[in-house]
Design a protein around this motif. Structure first.
Motif, PDB file in Angstrom:
ATOM      1  N   ARG A 511       0.954  -1.195  -0.011  1.00  0.00           N
ATOM      2  CA  ARG A 511       0.181   0.007  -0.164  1.00  0.00           C
ATOM      3  C   ARG A 511       0.863   1.376  -0.145  1.00  0.00           C
ATOM      4  NH1 ARG A 511      -4.977  -1.923   2.983  1.00  0.00           N
ATOM      5  NH2 ARG A 511      -4.297  -3.780   3.844  1.00  0.00           N
ATOM      6  N   ALA A 553      -3.625   0.884  -7.761  1.00  0.00           N
ATOM      7  CA  ALA A 553      -4.928   1.147  -7.104  1.00  0.00           C
ATOM      8  C   ALA A 553      -5.644  -0.101  -7.007  1.00  0.00           C
ATOM      9  CB  ALA A 553      -5.641   2.254  -7.877  1.00  0.00           C
ATOM     10  N   GLU A 554      -5.544  -1.090  -7.947  1.00  0.00           N
ATOM     11  CA  GLU A 554      -6.389  -2.084  -8.021  1.00  0.00           C
ATOM     12  C   GLU A 554      -5.915  -3.241  -7.103  1.00  0.00           C
ATOM     13  OE1 GLU A 554      -6.025  -3.703 -11.940  1.00  0.00           O
ATOM     14  OE2 GLU A 554      -7.300  -2.064 -12.668  1.00  0.00           O
ATOM     15  N   ASP A 555      -4.655  -3.135  -6.448  1.00  0.00           N
ATOM     16  CA  ASP A 555      -4.282  -4.514  -5.793  1.00  0.00           C
ATOM     17  C   ASP A 555      -3.567  -3.619  -4.672  1.00  0.00           C
ATOM     18  OD1 ASP A 555      -3.212  -6.626  -4.541  1.00  0.00           O
ATOM     19  OD2 ASP A 555      -1.287  -6.343  -5.545  1.00  0.00           O
ATOM     20  N   GLU A 556      -4.174  -3.936  -3.091  1.00  0.00           N
ATOM     21  CA  GLU A 556      -3.767  -3.411  -2.113  1.00  0.00           C
ATOM     22  C   GLU A 556      -2.192  -3.507  -1.560  1.00  0.00           C
ATOM     23  OE1 GLU A 556      -6.298  -4.301   0.902  1.00  0.00           O
ATOM     24  OE2 GLU A 556      -8.076  -2.952   0.470  1.00  0.00           O
ATOM     25  N   THR A 558       0.304  -3.887  -3.520  1.00  0.00           N
ATOM     26  CA  THR A 558       1.164  -3.486  -4.497  1.00  0.00           C
ATOM     27  C   THR A 558       1.715  -1.984  -4.037  1.00  0.00           C
ATOM     28  OG1 THR A 558       0.207  -4.483  -6.235  1.00  0.00           O
ATOM     29  CG2 THR A 558       1.456  -2.607  -6.906  1.00  0.00           C
ATOM     30  N   SER A 575      -8.171   2.117   0.502  1.00  0.00           N
ATOM     31  CA  SER A 575      -7.006   1.401   1.246  1.00  0.00           C
ATOM     32  C   SER A 575      -5.541   0.957   0.475  1.00  0.00           C
ATOM     33  CB  SER A 575      -7.539   0.352   1.913  1.00  0.00           C
ATOM     34  OG  SER A 575      -8.310  -0.576   1.015  1.00  0.00           O
ATOM     35  N   SER A 576      -5.962   1.158  -0.953  1.00  0.00           N
ATOM     36  CA  SER A 576      -4.503   0.813  -1.792  1.00  0.00           C
ATOM     37  C   SER A 576      -3.278   1.684  -1.339  1.00  0.00           C
ATOM     38  CB  SER A 576      -4.753   0.864  -3.150  1.00  0.00           C
ATOM     39  OG  SER A 576      -5.657  -0.064  -3.297  1.00  0.00           O
TER      40      SER A 576
END
Ligand code: SF4
Length: 680
Positions: A511, A553-556, A558, A575-576
């Motif tokens: 994040r 943005a799609e994967d927290e 990352t 929460s990303s």
């Protein structure tokens, strides 16, 4: 027939209607801002409004702007720095607003977007092909050549589909070099009447639409051209609203910066071709060879004196370009389109070469302390290889220009989430050419900062207001300064930095947005953390920035590491993004020619050059970077500055006062604990 103030609903009524229509709730900061903008338009007193993320600032200026346009029948200009904001206004905010206000004001307000001619596909150039272009070194690279071919092919295909010819609608985009093959500058354009494509021309259609609109959305570059360079490209207007105003000075400086390369001069030789006598063109060719030789010999960097050899070459270049322009002569009505095109293309480049040579020669006339232009020689990198050197000349400041040609001409409203630095508008107001009082700005009740307009009757009158932010920064965000780390060195990131970064990213569970002061540092950190942690780490440059931001943005889990464009362009609520890490205070590089010259000029006047130039630059970027953290009401997280100077140096207080009012800690275990709790 415009409606009068008496027959139009009040500002508050219109704002309420607009807010309801977009499904929002009325926010105190938004109402305060809308009323301040309305007052500024009515009184003609310029206004600077700081409005934090989530204020709903676009409606707060669009509603009074529409009301003014309907009431007076005059166009209002809205200028943005980024394409993202331009799109948000034109594709989302304005269509909704126009529909929402139609019933109240008796007709649907109209709006249009207008950019510089170079931004539109030129149908004539598409038909006739591009003239000889300055070779900037990219053509030595076989990959660049094949990429250029692919891009130009795509542009031809796109030309039969596009309805606007607007470069920004081409996704993914193409290189500048490819775009130049299908576009023209204002000077190269044949003009609507002479051009065989004049009636279908995209740029002309956009101009015509803008002339009929209540509101015209444009960019800072076109605003600068319109205001500073004496071409009237925007429809007549008496009010201009500048959003993302923290970018104004840099964008105006770019427009006012000129460059000269040997490639430009040899391209001009080819453009002159057989239009004029060979011996006149030969002199220009000799000038091109002279430029190449001397640019290769001279050391790169700022020029404080004009070397005699360079003076000689520039004088020859100036005179040769002038002779070619004279020999080409004026436009003749008897000339066919082909001859007019060839002449215009040659003249446009020759004038640029001539004017830049004159400007550089004159830049050294005054004593060092009185000079207005800064000159330097530098090579940009392209694909890891240096381009041939270019001589650049830029204004030391744009305050005088803005004061006379912008503030002196129309009521100007400047807004951004970041306009106060160290708690005051003074730093930016000075750069804009607005008078500042010799006292710190007063914080009024709540979050508003009101500065009374100064008494100087000759100076533009203005007021500044900070309408705050709907976010409670002290409850939602922590500012962590790693005071225990050694100050950053010149030799890249140190092991202690990586240990600190690893601990933070681990606690946050990924994040993390890493904002680095150089690409080298971003890559170094990405490589190191990939070795140490399992979280996916993306690094700017590995793909298009917009695609990387979407993946982030799609994967927290990352993380995304990068440099300048991420400092200002990332909008990832949720929460990303719970940790923003900054590697070092983003001062300009000591060898930055413009910043170092500006610093020296302030010192020559007895001021503090470091605080006025370098610390102001850093404060603005830091505030922008920290602003990436809280993007919606529910967001929580940490801004970690891994540069101990923010806590220990004398200027640290000024920089900290420029950041949002987060709760501050220097305690590593406290911040790791807070991140771990957010992550659980
Ligand atoms: S009017 Fe100018 S920009 Fe338009 S098609 Fe003709 S040359 Fe190109």
């Amino acid at each position: 027939m415009p409606r009068t103030a008496d027959t139009l609903p009040s500002l508050r009524e219109l704002l309420t209607t607009a807010v309801e229509a977009v499904g929002g709730t009325e926010r105190p900061g938004q109402v305060t801002m809308a009323e301040a903008v309305h007052k500024s338009i009515r009184t003609g007193e310029h206004l600077a409004v700081q409005a934090g993320t989530g204020t709903g600032k676009s409606l707060a200026y669009l509603v009074p702007a529409v009301r003014h346009a309907i009431e007076t029948g005059r166009t209002v200009v809205v200028s943005t720095a980024t394409i993202a904001l331009q799109r948000q206004l034109v594709d989302r905010d304005l269509p909704r607003l126009a529909k929402a206000l139609k019933a109240s004001i008796g007709r649907e307000p109209t709006f249009a977007i207008l950019k510089g001619r170079r931004n539109y596909l030129c149908l004539h150039r598409l038909d006739t092909g591009a003239p000889e272009e300055p070779d900037d070194g990219g053509l030595f690279d076989p990959f660049a050549v094949s990429a250029l071919g692919r891009h130009v092919k795509r542009l031809f295909e796109w030309s039969s589909e596009t309805e606007t010819g607007d470069r920004d609608e081409l996704v993914p985009g193409v290189t500048d070099q490819a775009w130049r093959q299908v576009s023209v500058s204002a000077k190269e354009c044949l003009g609507k009447d002479k051009c065989p494509f004049g009636t279908d021309c995209f740029a002309e259609l956009a101009r015509a639409e803008a002339g009929r609109a209540d509101l015209v959305v444009t960019n800072h570059a076109l605003l600068a051209i319109d205001a500073l360079q004496g071409y009237q490209v925007l429809p007549e207007h008496d009010v201009v609203i500048i959003d993302e105003a923290h970018e104004l000075v840099d964008r105006v400086t770019s427009v006012a910066t000129a460059e000269l390369t040997a490639g430009m001069v040899s391209a001009a030789v080819k453009r002159c071709g057989r239009q004029i006598a060979e011996d006149i063109v030969d002199r220009l060719e000799e000038a091109s060879e002279g430029i190449k030789e001397i640019f290769d010999d001279l050391p790169q960097g700022r020029l404080d004196d004009l070397p005699r050899a360079l003076q000689g070459v520039l004088t020859v270049t100036r005179d040769a370009a002038h002779s070619c322009i004279t020999a080409l002569g004026p436009d003749r009505s008897s000339q066919d389109v082909e001859s007019t095109t060839a002449r215009r293309q040659a003249i446009a480049l020759l004038e640029e070469i001539h004017d830049t040579s004159v400007r550089v020669l004159e830049a050294f006339d005054a004593d060092t302390g009185q000079r207005r232009d800064v000159v330097w020689l530098s090579s940009d990198m392209i694909g890891g290889n240096p381009r041939p050197p270019a001589l650049r000349v830029a204004p030391l400041g744009v305050a005088g220009l803005l004061r006379e040609r912008l503030f002196g001409e129309c009521t100007t409203i400047l807004t951004s989430a970041t306009l106060t630095l160290g708690g005051s508008f003074d730093a930016l107001a000075r750069q804009w050419g607005l008078p500042v009082e010799q006292r710190p700005a007063q914080k009024a009740e709540g979050t508003a900062t009101d500065i009374a307009p100064p008494a100087d009757n000759d100076a533009p009158h203005w007021s500044g207001i900070d309408v705050g932010s709907p976010f409670t920064h002290e409850k939602s965000g922590i500012l962590y300064v790693a005071r225990h780390l050694p100050p950053p060195g010149r030799d890249g990131l140190q092991p202690a930095f990586f240990d600190e970064l690893e601990g933070l990213v681990n606690a946050a569970g990924g994040r993390t947005l890493g904002l680095f002061s150089s690409m080298r540092a971003a890559r170094q950190a990405a490589d190191e953390l990939r070795e140490r942690l399992d979280f996916p780490i993306l690094c700017q440059g590995e793909d298009s920035t917009s695609l990387l931001v979407s993946k982030f943005a799609e994967d927290e889990a990352t993380c995304l590491f990068g440099t300048l464009s991420l400092w200002q362009g990332v909008d990832v609520p949720g929460s990303s993004l719970q940790l923003v890490v900054v590697d070092r205070i983003p001062f300009p590089r000591p060898d930055d020619p413009l910043a170092s010259a500006r610093q020296r000029a302030v010192e020559a006047r007895g001021g503090n050059g470091f605080l006025t130039v370098a610390a102001t630059h850093a404060a603005l970027l830091l505030a922008q970077g920290a602003g990436r953290l809280l993007r919606s009401n529910d967001d929580k997280g940490v801004v970690a500055i891994l540069d101990s100077r923010l806590a220990t140096a004398r200027y640290g207080g000024f920089l900290r006062a420029s950041l949002p009012p987060f709760w501050t800690t220097y305690d590593q275990s406290v911040v790791r604990g807070a991140l771990a709790r957010l992550n659980s």
